[in-house]
Motif scaffolding. Structure first.
Motif, short mmCIF file in Angstrom:
data_model
loop_
_atom_site.label_atom_id
_atom_site.label_comp_id
_atom_site.label_asym_id
_atom_site.label_seq_id
_atom_site.Cartn_x
_atom_site.Cartn_y
_atom_site.Cartn_z
N GLY A 155 38.56 -0.36 17.28
CA GLY A 155 39.81 -1.06 17.04
C GLY A 155 40.84 -0.38 16.00
O GLY A 155 41.77 -1.02 15.87
N ASP A 156 40.48 0.48 15.45
CA ASP A 156 41.14 1.23 14.42
C ASP A 156 42.41 1.87 15.27
O ASP A 156 42.33 2.31 16.09
N LEU A 157 43.47 1.93 14.41
CA LEU A 157 44.53 2.33 15.10
C LEU A 157 44.72 3.93 14.79
O LEU A 157 44.82 4.39 13.54
N VAL A 158 44.85 4.75 15.78
CA VAL A 158 44.54 6.18 15.78
C VAL A 158 45.53 6.94 16.11
O VAL A 158 46.27 6.72 17.37
N LEU A 159 45.92 8.02 15.45
CA LEU A 159 47.08 9.04 15.85
C LEU A 159 46.12 10.40 16.09
O LEU A 159 45.47 11.03 15.25
N ALA A 160 46.42 10.95 17.34
CA ALA A 160 45.72 12.02 17.90
C ALA A 160 46.09 13.00 18.81
O ALA A 160 47.23 12.53 19.28
N CYS A 161 45.89 14.26 18.95
CA CYS A 161 46.43 15.29 19.67
C CYS A 161 45.25 15.56 20.69
O CYS A 161 44.29 15.81 20.31
N VAL A 162 45.83 15.28 21.80
CA VAL A 162 44.67 15.54 23.12
C VAL A 162 45.45 16.59 24.10
O VAL A 162 46.32 16.59 24.36
N ARG A 163 44.41 17.63 24.82
CA ARG A 163 44.77 18.36 25.71
C ARG A 163 44.97 17.66 27.00
O ARG A 163 44.58 16.58 27.17
N HIS A 164 46.41 18.07 27.78
CA HIS A 164 46.58 17.25 28.91
C HIS A 164 45.30 17.33 29.86
O HIS A 164 44.94 16.17 30.43
N ASP A 165 44.71 18.41 30.05
CA ASP A 165 43.55 18.24 31.07
C ASP A 165 42.46 17.41 30.79
O ASP A 165 41.57 16.89 31.41
N LEU A 166 42.09 17.12 29.41
CA LEU A 166 41.18 16.36 28.70
C LEU A 166 41.42 14.66 28.82
O LEU A 166 40.65 13.97 28.45
N LEU A 167 42.75 14.43 29.14
CA LEU A 167 43.18 13.01 29.09
C LEU A 167 42.42 12.01 29.99
O LEU A 167 41.98 10.94 29.66
N PRO A 168 42.10 12.46 31.09
CA PRO A 168 41.43 11.57 32.08
C PRO A 168 39.97 10.95 31.37
O PRO A 168 39.73 10.02 31.44
N GLN A 169 39.30 12.05 30.92
CA GLN A 169 37.77 11.43 30.38
C GLN A 169 38.27 10.86 28.99
O GLN A 169 37.43 10.25 28.59
N PHE A 170 39.03 11.46 28.13
CA PHE A 170 39.12 10.82 26.85
C PHE A 170 39.93 9.38 26.95
O PHE A 170 39.76 8.74 25.93
N SER A 171 40.51 9.14 28.17
CA SER A 171 41.29 7.71 28.02
C SER A 171 40.20 6.55 27.84
O SER A 171 40.79 5.43 27.58
N ARG A 172 39.02 6.81 28.01
CA ARG A 172 38.16 5.68 27.98
C ARG A 172 38.11 5.18 26.29
O ARG A 172 37.40 3.97 26.24
N PHE A 173 38.49 5.98 25.72
CA PHE A 173 38.65 5.67 24.17
C PHE A 173 39.96 4.93 23.71
O PHE A 173 39.96 4.53 22.48
N ILE A 174 40.71 4.71 24.78
CA ILE A 174 42.19 3.99 24.45
C ILE A 174 41.90 2.71 25.08
O ILE A 174 41.75 2.38 26.36
N GLN A 175 41.99 1.66 24.17
CA GLN A 175 42.31 0.18 24.58
C GLN A 175 43.51 -0.13 25.47
O GLN A 175 44.58 0.36 25.06
N ASP A 176 43.03 -0.95 26.58
CA ASP A 176 44.29 -1.33 27.27
C ASP A 176 45.28 -2.19 26.34
O ASP A 176 44.90 -3.06 25.59
#
Length: 220
Positions: free
Chosen positions: A199-220
């Motif tokens: 639930g913490d608010l996070v500011l992060a830098c992510v590579r384009h190609d890794l976004l699909p797998q990383f999106s599971r950490f993003i609350q809708d």
């Protein structure tokens, strides 16, 4: 990202539609020219509608009333602007993205509060990244990286309550820039041993190609 409308089925639109289709989204493509749908290829499993992308009847047939994201990627800035405006102002679509060719129009897009992608060779990838990163989470694009602000979702982990910054950065090739506790009690630039909580608010830098797998950490 369950219901997406893509307006324009040229090189960019067809590439974007196939990328979204491959991730399991419900995708409908609109184009004035029915022959353009041949760009989608046989693997595309969405739907197509011939028509004008800002015409209300066409949009209703495409499912605008249940649409989560509309991406207007035609070769006309004016058409893309009208599509995005109709989607957001008439149908309350949560996220509309417009392709922008002429940089002289950028100020107008910003004043209208529109999300847009400039007409580079990576337009489809940029729009896809904006869609999969979640509504409101995208802040900016730097080369092959996305800067995003989002609420952290740890429900996909065995330990659903917390994760160390060094662990997230190492395992998911992401850089945590800053974070704020979910109750607003504290904010910080993280050290490697800082702990992030669900639930913490996070500011992060992510590579384009890794976004699909990383999106599971993003609350809708």
């Amino acid at each position: 990202m369950s219901n997406v409308i893509v307006v324009g089925c040229g090189r960019v639109g067809s590439q974007l539609a196939n990328m979204l289709s491959d991730t399991g989204g419900n995708v409908c493509v609109i184009d004035m020219n029915a022959d353009a749908f041949s760009n989608l290829g046989r693997s595309f499993n969405g739907s197509t509608i011939q028509g004008i992308g800002y015409d209300e009847e066409t949009l209703i047939r495409a499912g605008i009333e249940d649409c989560d994201v509309l991406a207007a990627v035609t070769q006309s800035d004016n058409a893309n602007l009208m599509c995005a405006e109709v989607a957001t102002r008439l149908y309350d679509v949560p996220h509309a993205i417009a392709r922008l060719y002429n940089p002289d129009h950028e100020r107008a897009y910003m004043q209208l509060g529109l999300d847009y992608v400039c007409g580079t060779s990576l337009v489809a990838e940029d729009v896809f990244s904006k869609i999969v990163s979640g509504h409101g989470s995208h802040l900016d694009t730097f080369g092959e990286f996305e800067v995003m602000r989002f609420s952290l979702d740890l429900s996909c982990r065995e330990n659903k309550r917390s994760i160390r910054v060094s662990e997230m950065e190492r395992d998911h090739e992401v850089r945590i820039i800053a974070f704020e506790r979910s109750d607003g009690s504290a904010s910080s630039i993280p050290a490697p041993d800082s702990i992030l909580y669900n639930g913490d608010l996070v500011l992060a830098c992510v590579r384009h190609d890794l976004l699909p797998q990383f999106s599971r950490f993003i609350q809708d």
